[in-house]
Design a protein around this motif. Structure first.
Motif, PDB file in Angstrom:
ATOM      1  N   THR A 424       1.033  -1.070   0.068  1.00 19.58           N
ATOM      2  CA  THR A 424      -0.263   0.710  -0.089  1.00 19.58           C
ATOM      3  C   THR A 424       0.195   1.678  -0.123  1.00 19.58           C
ATOM      4  O   THR A 424       0.463   2.095  -0.503  1.00 19.58           O
ATOM      5  CB  THR A 424      -0.908   0.204   1.242  1.00 19.58           C
ATOM      6  N   LEU A 425       1.615   0.851   0.876  1.00 18.40           N
ATOM      7  CA  LEU A 425       2.559   2.236   0.366  1.00 18.40           C
ATOM      8  C   LEU A 425       3.909   2.166  -0.653  1.00 18.40           C
ATOM      9  O   LEU A 425       5.149   2.656  -0.703  1.00 18.40           O
ATOM     10  CB  LEU A 425       3.800   2.498   1.587  1.00 18.40           C
ATOM     11  N   ASN A 426       3.584   1.267  -1.918  1.00 19.26           N
ATOM     12  CA  ASN A 426       4.331   0.950  -3.120  1.00 19.26           C
ATOM     13  C   ASN A 426       4.279   2.161  -4.107  1.00 19.26           C
ATOM     14  O   ASN A 426       4.091   1.991  -5.735  1.00 19.26           O
ATOM     15  CB  ASN A 426       4.973   0.181  -3.570  1.00 19.26           C
ATOM     16  N   ASP A 427       4.627   3.919  -3.589  1.00 23.59           N
ATOM     17  CA  ASP A 427       4.538   4.339  -4.562  1.00 23.59           C
ATOM     18  C   ASP A 427       4.580   4.911  -6.209  1.00 23.59           C
ATOM     19  O   ASP A 427       4.860   5.418  -7.013  1.00 23.59           O
ATOM     20  CB  ASP A 427       4.134   5.799  -3.969  1.00 23.59           C
ATOM     21  N   GLY A 428       6.749   3.597  -6.646  1.00 26.50           N
ATOM     22  CA  GLY A 428       6.297   3.734  -7.758  1.00 26.50           C
ATOM     23  C   GLY A 428       6.361   2.859  -8.088  1.00 26.50           C
ATOM     24  O   GLY A 428       6.674   2.813  -9.178  1.00 26.50           O
ATOM     25  N   ARG A 429       5.744   2.003  -7.863  1.00 29.64           N
ATOM     26  CA  ARG A 429       4.506   0.675  -8.607  1.00 29.64           C
ATOM     27  C   ARG A 429       5.649  -0.238  -9.632  1.00 29.64           C
ATOM     28  O   ARG A 429       5.706  -0.668 -10.175  1.00 29.64           O
ATOM     29  CB  ARG A 429       3.856   1.206  -9.803  1.00 29.64           C
ATOM     30  N   TYR A 430       7.500  -0.187  -8.212  1.00 29.50           N
ATOM     31  CA  TYR A 430       7.404  -1.262  -8.615  1.00 29.50           C
ATOM     32  C   TYR A 430       6.728  -2.562  -8.367  1.00 29.50           C
ATOM     33  O   TYR A 430       6.145  -3.019  -7.609  1.00 29.50           O
ATOM     34  CB  TYR A 430       9.228  -1.470  -8.000  1.00 29.50           C
ATOM     35  N   ALA A 431       7.418  -3.766  -9.222  1.00 27.56           N
ATOM     36  CA  ALA A 431       6.630  -5.191  -9.410  1.00 27.56           C
ATOM     37  C   ALA A 431       8.320  -6.146  -9.393  1.00 27.56           C
ATOM     38  O   ALA A 431       8.827  -5.770 -10.667  1.00 27.56           O
ATOM     39  CB  ALA A 431       5.576  -5.308 -10.165  1.00 27.56           C
ATOM     40  N   SER A 432       8.326  -6.453  -8.819  1.00 25.36           N
ATOM     41  CA  SER A 432       9.218  -8.376  -8.721  1.00 25.36           C
ATOM     42  C   SER A 432       8.566  -9.222  -8.482  1.00 25.36           C
ATOM     43  O   SER A 432       8.467  -9.045  -7.413  1.00 25.36           O
ATOM     44  CB  SER A 432      10.732  -7.985  -8.937  1.00 25.36           C
ATOM     45  N   PRO A 433       7.850 -10.376  -9.169  1.00 26.93           N
ATOM     46  CA  PRO A 433       7.712 -11.837  -8.877  1.00 26.93           C
ATOM     47  C   PRO A 433       8.498 -11.890  -7.779  1.00 26.93           C
ATOM     48  O   PRO A 433       8.169 -12.623  -6.647  1.00 26.93           O
ATOM     49  CB  PRO A 433       7.056 -12.456 -10.224  1.00 26.93           C
ATOM     50  N   GLN A 434      10.109 -12.014  -8.158  1.00 22.91           N
ATOM     51  CA  GLN A 434      11.359 -12.542  -7.683  1.00 22.91           C
ATOM     52  C   GLN A 434      11.365 -12.580  -6.119  1.00 22.91           C
ATOM     53  O   GLN A 434      10.948 -12.678  -5.119  1.00 22.91           O
ATOM     54  CB  GLN A 434      12.320 -13.235  -8.224  1.00 22.91           C
ATOM     55  N   VAL A 435      11.229 -10.851  -6.439  1.00 20.40           N
ATOM     56  CA  VAL A 435      10.862 -10.289  -5.113  1.00 20.40           C
ATOM     57  C   VAL A 435      10.216 -10.376  -3.916  1.00 20.40           C
ATOM     58  O   VAL A 435       9.763 -10.241  -2.867  1.00 20.40           O
ATOM     59  CB  VAL A 435      11.700  -8.907  -4.680  1.00 20.40           C
ATOM     60  N   ASP A 436       8.633 -10.748  -4.248  1.00 22.60           N
ATOM     61  CA  ASP A 436       7.486 -10.266  -3.806  1.00 22.60           C
ATOM     62  C   ASP A 436       6.949 -12.128  -3.159  1.00 22.60           C
ATOM     63  O   ASP A 436       7.250 -11.845  -1.973  1.00 22.60           O
ATOM     64  CB  ASP A 436       6.412 -10.645  -5.085  1.00 22.60           C
ATOM     65  N   GLN A 437       7.992 -12.846  -3.971  1.00 18.29           N
ATOM     66  CA  GLN A 437       8.302 -14.738  -3.316  1.00 18.29           C
ATOM     67  C   GLN A 437       9.062 -13.799  -2.379  1.00 18.29           C
ATOM     68  O   GLN A 437       8.855 -14.767  -0.925  1.00 18.29           O
ATOM     69  CB  GLN A 437       8.771 -15.060  -3.961  1.00 18.29           C
ATOM     70  N   TRP A 438       9.931 -13.768  -2.138  1.00 13.35           N
ATOM     71  CA  TRP A 438      11.030 -13.762  -1.039  1.00 13.35           C
ATOM     72  C   TRP A 438      10.650 -12.882  -0.118  1.00 13.35           C
ATOM     73  O   TRP A 438      10.437 -13.391   1.681  1.00 13.35           O
ATOM     74  CB  TRP A 438      12.450 -12.873  -1.369  1.00 13.35           C
ATOM     75  N   LEU A 439      10.248 -11.772  -0.259  1.00 11.53           N
ATOM     76  CA  LEU A 439       8.638 -11.047   1.190  1.00 11.53           C
ATOM     77  C   LEU A 439       8.084 -11.482   1.640  1.00 11.53           C
ATOM     78  O   LEU A 439       8.233 -11.365   2.565  1.00 11.53           O
ATOM     79  CB  LEU A 439       8.841  -9.766   0.757  1.00 11.53           C
ATOM     80  N   THR A 440       7.126 -12.653   0.760  1.00  8.22           N
ATOM     81  CA  THR A 440       6.246 -12.993   1.390  1.00  8.22           C
ATOM     82  C   THR A 440       6.731 -14.325   2.141  1.00  8.22           C
ATOM     83  O   THR A 440       6.521 -14.790   3.117  1.00  8.22           O
ATOM     84  CB  THR A 440       5.348 -13.561   0.331  1.00  8.22           C
ATOM     85  N   GLU A 441       7.724 -14.726   1.502  1.00 10.32           N
ATOM     86  CA  GLU A 441       8.947 -16.177   2.561  1.00 10.32           C
ATOM     87  C   GLU A 441       9.019 -15.132   3.564  1.00 10.32           C
ATOM     88  O   GLU A 441       9.200 -16.550   4.734  1.00 10.32           O
ATOM     89  CB  GLU A 441       9.478 -16.921   1.529  1.00 10.32           C
ATOM     90  N   ALA A 442       9.795 -14.566   3.546  1.00 12.74           N
ATOM     91  CA  ALA A 442       9.515 -13.780   4.783  1.00 12.74           C
ATOM     92  C   ALA A 442       9.420 -13.678   5.998  1.00 12.74           C
ATOM     93  O   ALA A 442       9.792 -13.763   7.065  1.00 12.74           O
ATOM     94  CB  ALA A 442      10.855 -12.719   5.168  1.00 12.74           C
ATOM     95  N   ARG A 443       8.128 -13.035   5.364  1.00  8.48           N
ATOM     96  CA  ARG A 443       6.739 -12.931   6.566  1.00  8.48           C
ATOM     97  C   ARG A 443       6.391 -14.284   7.333  1.00  8.48           C
ATOM     98  O   ARG A 443       5.922 -14.155   8.086  1.00  8.48           O
ATOM     99  CB  ARG A 443       6.020 -12.519   5.810  1.00  8.48           C
ATOM    100  N   ARG A 444       6.396 -15.183   6.775  1.00  4.57           N
ATOM    101  CA  ARG A 444       5.245 -16.444   6.872  1.00  4.57           C
ATOM    102  C   ARG A 444       6.545 -17.421   7.781  1.00  4.57           C
ATOM    103  O   ARG A 444       6.224 -18.485   8.046  1.00  4.57           O
ATOM    104  CB  ARG A 444       4.944 -17.255   5.748  1.00  4.57           C
ATOM    105  N   THR A 445       7.217 -16.831   8.556  1.00  2.98           N
ATOM    106  CA  THR A 445       8.663 -18.259   8.862  1.00  2.98           C
ATOM    107  C   THR A 445       9.044 -16.880  10.236  1.00  2.98           C
ATOM    108  O   THR A 445       9.536 -15.304   9.925  1.00  2.98           O
ATOM    109  CB  THR A 445       9.872 -18.795   7.998  1.00  2.98           C
ATOM    110  N   ASN A 446       8.870 -18.346  11.328  1.00  2.00           N
ATOM    111  CA  ASN A 446       9.673 -17.399  12.828  1.00  2.00           C
ATOM    112  C   ASN A 446      11.279 -18.273  12.775  1.00  2.00           C
ATOM    113  O   ASN A 446      11.821 -16.874  13.919  1.00  2.00           O
ATOM    114  CB  ASN A 446       8.516 -17.999  13.400  1.00  2.00           C
ATOM    115  N   ASP A 447      11.637 -18.486  11.556  1.00  2.00           N
ATOM    116  CA  ASP A 447      13.168 -19.104  11.994  1.00  2.00           C
ATOM    117  C   ASP A 447      13.610 -17.928  11.728  1.00  2.00           C
ATOM    118  O   ASP A 447      14.413 -16.830   9.794  1.00  2.00           O
ATOM    119  CB  ASP A 447      13.487 -20.068  10.893  1.00  2.00           C
ATOM    120  N   LYS A 448      14.948 -17.573  12.689  1.00  3.61           N
ATOM    121  CA  LYS A 448      15.807 -15.744  12.093  1.00  3.61           C
ATOM    122  C   LYS A 448      16.257 -16.226  10.975  1.00  3.61           C
ATOM    123  O   LYS A 448      16.491 -15.071  10.420  1.00  3.61           O
ATOM    124  CB  LYS A 448      15.961 -15.258  13.502  1.00  3.61           C
ATOM    125  N   ALA A 449      17.558 -17.152  11.462  1.00  4.63           N
ATOM    126  CA  ALA A 449      18.024 -17.774   9.793  1.00  4.63           C
ATOM    127  C   ALA A 449      17.460 -17.317   8.544  1.00  4.63           C
ATOM    128  O   ALA A 449      17.891 -16.836   8.193  1.00  4.63           O
ATOM    129  CB  ALA A 449      18.799 -18.932  10.519  1.00  4.63           C
TER     130      ALA A 449
END
Length: 504
Positions: A424-449
């Protein structure tokens, strides 16, 4: 004559009592670097609005000085083994400032409002929430679509601010906000002041010692300092680096400084709004990378901030355990020129950079203007009030914008909403499916490493995609009257008023 004398004496006594009462009313005056935008936590986006919300709106949870999650309106919580169910027990005996009761139903209302309100900027922050279940008046259960390691951190800020449901259902809530915090909204004059008054029925009233808190937006740091030195302010955020020595030399003042979570950068309009098709930064990432390479971040820090700030190339502050150990690239004008040539762009390139209308931002803009000019960018600086700048940025009415983020304890809060294609704050409308996937995966794990490894990939990818040219991390520097006691600076930069009082 005797009767007249008694009346005069009584009137004089009333005047004296009124005078004493007025003198007894304690007011804390806080200087801000800009006027906050709308006072609705679900729609607001300015750093300065968060100061007001911190005094006015309790959150479900909070953070401590070490960025650990601590109880707020939720006294304790428990995760299910799969990380998809969060059960919270709520503080009892709490009321909103309009007298409405705080309970699990109010929590359900607030979360659903944050997820569904048109224009809500909290949607992507808590998008993992599928439903909210009221299991008792003092217990609420969040059912998630997927595990979300960042959710508690998000609930420590605006997404977790609890608004009075009856008031929040009205269309004028942003001009008459009602929460459950220690201070309630009294009045506002745009660009002049926001006045809060003590909420007499606050559950922890004894920890707060001022009858009124007045926030005064003063964009010019030197003017804020002058007001502090004259006694017209008791506390101010955003002491300019050039004024640190002045504060330290004044026996009536104290300086409080902490390394912050926030960054400042340049957001490129890649695909937002009407200017995008003709925007040179939209067509080729190499143009964005060239602009970034033309900036000497070390020199910028020395010229504008006397070495007080830290050069940046990512969203994660050095105080974050997720800071990626990646050297900030040195300025390279020749490589910048080569990138522009490879992109087939003819110089000079005429572009406009939005800059907040305060002296510090203007100076930063001027330094950048001179630096990138040597690589072939002809930059026009367009000054704007901060809230207006953010509005234009959100609408896509810009090419470049000098703006930043105050940072969040969890790394997701400093990057997902700005970089994910649906953020919602992506005011440049940058889009990368790969980066989206990494960000989502990082959200979904509590494993710090595992999270660190994913954010490492994101940060490295953004060095070439360059949706935002990160410039520097900002310390939080406060100046205050020596009479003010109990104030501490926290890495998130907010003013917490519990225990703060004025020496008699």
């Amino acid at each position: 004559m005797k009767l007249r004398h008694k009346l005069l004496t009584a009137a004089g006594s009333l005047l004296l009592l009124g005078s004493l009462s007025a003198q007894a009313e304690s007011t804390l005056r806080i200087g801000l670097g800009a006027d906050p935008d709308m006072l609705d936590p679900h729609l607001a986006r300015t750093y300065y609005g968060r100061f007001v919300f911190a005094a006015m709106c309790d959150r479900l949870v909070d953070i401590d000085e070490k960025l650990q999650i601590v109880p707020g309106l939720a006294t304790d919580w428990k995760w299910s083994d799969d990380g998809k169910t969060l059960t919270m027990n709520l503080r009892q005996g709490v009321t909103f400032q309009d007298g409405e009761k705080f309970d699990a139903a109010a929590v359900k209302f607030n979360i659903e409002r944050a997820l569904t309100l048109p224009g809500s900027l909290r949607k992507s922050e808590i998008s993992s929430i599928e439903s909210v279940e009221v299991t008792s008046p003092s217990q609420v259960v969040f059912h998630l679509k997927n595990a979300d390691a960042a959710l508690l951190s998000q609930l420590s800020d605006r997404a977790g601010a609890m608004l009075a449901p009856q008031a929040a259902a009205k269309p004028d809530f942003a001009t008459h906000p009602v929460c459950s915090g220690p201070y309630q909204f009294d009045s506002r004059v745009q660009q002049d002041r926001i006045v809060l008054k003590r909420f007499e029925n606050y559950w922890n009233k004894g920890a707060y010692h001022f009858d009124k808190v007045v926030f005064l937006p003063i964009p010019d740091a030197s003017v804020r300092l002058a007001n502090l030195r004259s006694g017209d302010l008791d506390l101010t955020e955003g002491i300019a680096a050039s004024d640190v020595k002045t504060v330290l030399a004044d026996s009536r003042l104290s300086l409080v400084k902490v390394t912050g979570l926030g960054y400042q950068g340049i957001t490129f309009n890649i695909a937002n709004g009407k200017v995008a098709p003709d925007n040179p930064f939209a067509k080729d990432a190499r143009v964005r990378e060239a602009f970034s390479l033309a900036i000497d971040r070390d020199a910028l820090n020395q010229v504008a901030f006397e070495g007080q700030y830290t050069p940046a190339n990512q969203a994660f502050s050095p105080v974050s355990p997720y800071h990626v150990n990646l050297p900030v690239p040195a300025r390279d004008v020749e490589k910048a020129k080569a990138l522009l040539a490879a992109a087939g762009v003819k110089t000079p390139i005429n572009v406009t950079l939005l800059v907040t209308n305060n002296p510090t931002s203007q100076q930063v803009g001027q330094v950048i203007q001179a630096m990138v000019g040597e690589a072939g960018f002809n930059v026009n600086l367009q000054m704007s009030e901060f809230a207006t700048l953010l509005d234009r940025q959100q609408r896509g009415d810009y090419q470049l914008s000098l703006s930043g983020w105050s940072g969040r304890p969890d790394p997701d809060g400093s990057i997902f909403s700005f970089i994910d294609s649906k953020g919602t704050l992506n005011d440049g409308r940058y889009a990368s499916p790969q980066v989206d996937q990494w960000l989502t995966e990082a959200r979904r794990t509590n494993d710090k490493a595992a999270r660190q490894a994913l954010y490492d990939k994101v940060v490295h990818q953004l060095q070439t995609d360059m949706p935002i040219a990160y410039l520097y991390f900002e310390p939080r520097i406060f100046g205050m009257s020596n009479k003010l006691q109990g104030f501490k600076a926290w890495p998130d930069g907010l003013v917490r008023l519990a225990g703060v009082q004025m020496a008699q």
